[in-house]
Design an enzyme around this catalytic site. Structure first.
Site, PDB file in Angstrom:
ATOM      1  CD  GLU A  64      -2.922  -0.851  -0.128  1.00 16.98           C
ATOM      2  OE1 GLU A  64      -3.090   0.296  -0.599  1.00 16.98           O
ATOM      3  OE2 GLU A  64      -3.413  -1.865  -0.639  1.00 16.98           O
ATOM      4  CB  THR A  70       4.099   4.487  -7.624  1.00 13.73           C
ATOM      5  OG1 THR A  70       4.918   5.460  -6.968  1.00 13.73           O
ATOM      6  CG2 THR A  70       4.951   3.751  -8.631  1.00 13.73           C
ATOM      7  CE1 TYR A 147      -6.914   3.545  -0.517  1.00 15.41           C
ATOM      8  CE2 TYR A 147      -4.544   3.593  -0.190  1.00 15.41           C
ATOM      9  CZ  TYR A 147      -5.638   3.111  -0.861  1.00 15.41           C
ATOM     10  OH  TYR A 147      -5.480   2.175  -1.829  1.00 15.41           O
ATOM     11  CG  ASP A 165      -7.949   4.693  -4.419  1.00 10.49           C
ATOM     12  OD1 ASP A 165      -9.178   4.664  -4.663  1.00 10.49           O
ATOM     13  OD2 ASP A 165      -7.136   3.924  -4.960  1.00 10.49           O
ATOM     14  CD  GLU A 210      -7.329  -6.454  -3.131  1.00 11.10           C
ATOM     15  OE1 GLU A 210      -6.264  -6.074  -3.647  1.00 11.10           O
ATOM     16  OE2 GLU A 210      -7.583  -7.638  -2.863  1.00 11.10           O
TER      17      GLU A 210
END
Length: 384
Positions: A64, A70, A147, A165, A210
């Site tokens: 994470e 990135t 987060y 996010d 997810e």
């Protein structure tokens, strides 16, 4: 005589406030996303081959933090080697922060590497080497916010907590047709509330969280979303209204400040490069570099850097290039020279092979290991 009683004025009627948009029918959306994710997820190395497999919280925490700002594909190329080098918090602390920075080279945003090392220290010193298994404990780790804590708590530990996010924000804003700027604090709170409603309706919180991120990354993308492939398109108000292209409103681009860097690629008779380690806080702190001067206004004179080291040499211009960071537009002017004798104080000679094992920012890696110093016309290509 009593004064005349005038009729009371009726208060002016105000239009009723429109209700705040909400993601509709989480009870239908959540299971649809979970089913979709089971067959459409990307096979990243931090994800187990079987979804039911219990995850290692340390691997989850590392992934994470690596994934912050990135691209996932880039992290995927580096994750296995990184986790093999630092398989636990104790192993990371034992290796030291310089080893972490070196292994992080090329991933950018080096503050994350320092934050991860600080987490490893706290886990080793205060949690017997084990990642905390509660949301509160995760939030107590240095640099870990809602987060990251929510991601580890839900994905690795199965707790019913939301995450939000940029991908989750885009999906929820489009689902509710909430045409608002993502960088508004009130909108960020709204996104967390909708994410909580969805995770409350989920069968498996890890799958739901997810799935939301995966959907935003691969289907509900910022531009040209693939609505025909979306498992929840029938619940999306933006799709129904034909407004997916305008929701959410784009963030205001950050105003970048200029930075001019003059760098000296100094090489000795053995082909070694002169390097120094940056100190203090700020951009690229703690990383290694060729001797460099910086200015926000104009490129510093290269001779001044040589004078500061108490040396004299014939400098030749080698290269100019630009490098953009989130908040900076950096311009490099690189000069090359052959320098003899002992390394000036605070600096050291290192071979290209040794430099390759140091923690280097991308532009310094280019200068020290990729530029051809013989192009300056001063000396033959040094041995590697």
């Amino acid at each position: 005589m009593r004064p005349e009683l005038k009729p009371e004025k009726k208060p002016e009627s105000k239009p009723a406030a429109s209700p705040e948009p909400r993601v509709s029918d989480p009870a239908a959306i959540a299971p649809a996303l979970e089913r979709w994710f089971e067959t459409n997820r990307r096979p990243f190395p931090w994800r187990p081959a079987r979804l039911a497999t219990e995850r290692d919280p340390w691997r989850a925490l590392v992934s994470e933090i690596m994934l912050q700002q990135t691209q996932a594909a880039r992290v995927a190329e580096r994750f296995d080697a990184f986790i093999a080098r630092f398989p636990s918090a104790r192993a990371m602390v034992g290796a030291g922060v310089d080893a972490v920075l070196a292994e992080w080279s090329g991933l950018g945003y080096y503050r994350r590497a320092r934050s991860l090392f600080a987490c490893a220290q706290a886990i080793t010193e205060h949690h017997a080497g084990h990642v905390p298994r509660t949301l509160e404990g995760l939030l107590s780790l240095p640099g870990v916010g809602p987060y990251t804590a929510g991601a580890v708590a839900s994905i690795a530990l199965g707790q019913r907590v939301p995450i939000a996010d940029g991908n989750v924000a885009r999906v929820t804003l489009r689902l509710a047709a909430h045409n608002a700027p993502q960088d508004d604090p009130a909108v960020r709170r709204w996104v967390w509330q909708q994410a909580q409603r969805l995770v409350d309706a989920a069968g498996t919180p890890a799958l739901l969280n997810e799935a939301l991120m995966e959907l935003g990354a691969t289907v509900c993308t910022p531009r040209t979303p693939a609505c025909a492939s979306c498992p929840i398109a029938n619940a999306c108000r933006s799709h129904a209204d034909g407004r997916t292209g305008e929701i959410p409103r784009p963030k205001r681009p950050p105003r970048k400040r200029p930075l001019h860097c003059t760098t000296l690629l100094l090489i000795d008779a053995r082909g070694r490069r002169l390097v120094e380690q940056r100190s203090g806080a700020g951009l690229w702190s703690g990383l290694w570099q060729a001797p460099t001067l910086e200015s926000p206004d104009a490129p510093p004179e290269p001779g001044g850097l040589l004078d500061a080291m108490g040396r004299d040499a014939d400098l030749a211009h080698l290269a100019s290039f630009a490098h953009a960071t989130t908040h900076r537009d950096v311009r490099f002017e690189v000069f090359a020279a052959e320098l003899r004798g002992r390394a000036p104080r605070g600096r050291c000679w290192r071979s290209p092979a040794e430099i390759g094992r140091l923690a280097l920012a991308t532009p310094q890696r280019r200068i020290l290991l990729e530029l051809d110093p013989s192009a300056a016309g001063l000396f033959a290509p040094p041995p590697r």
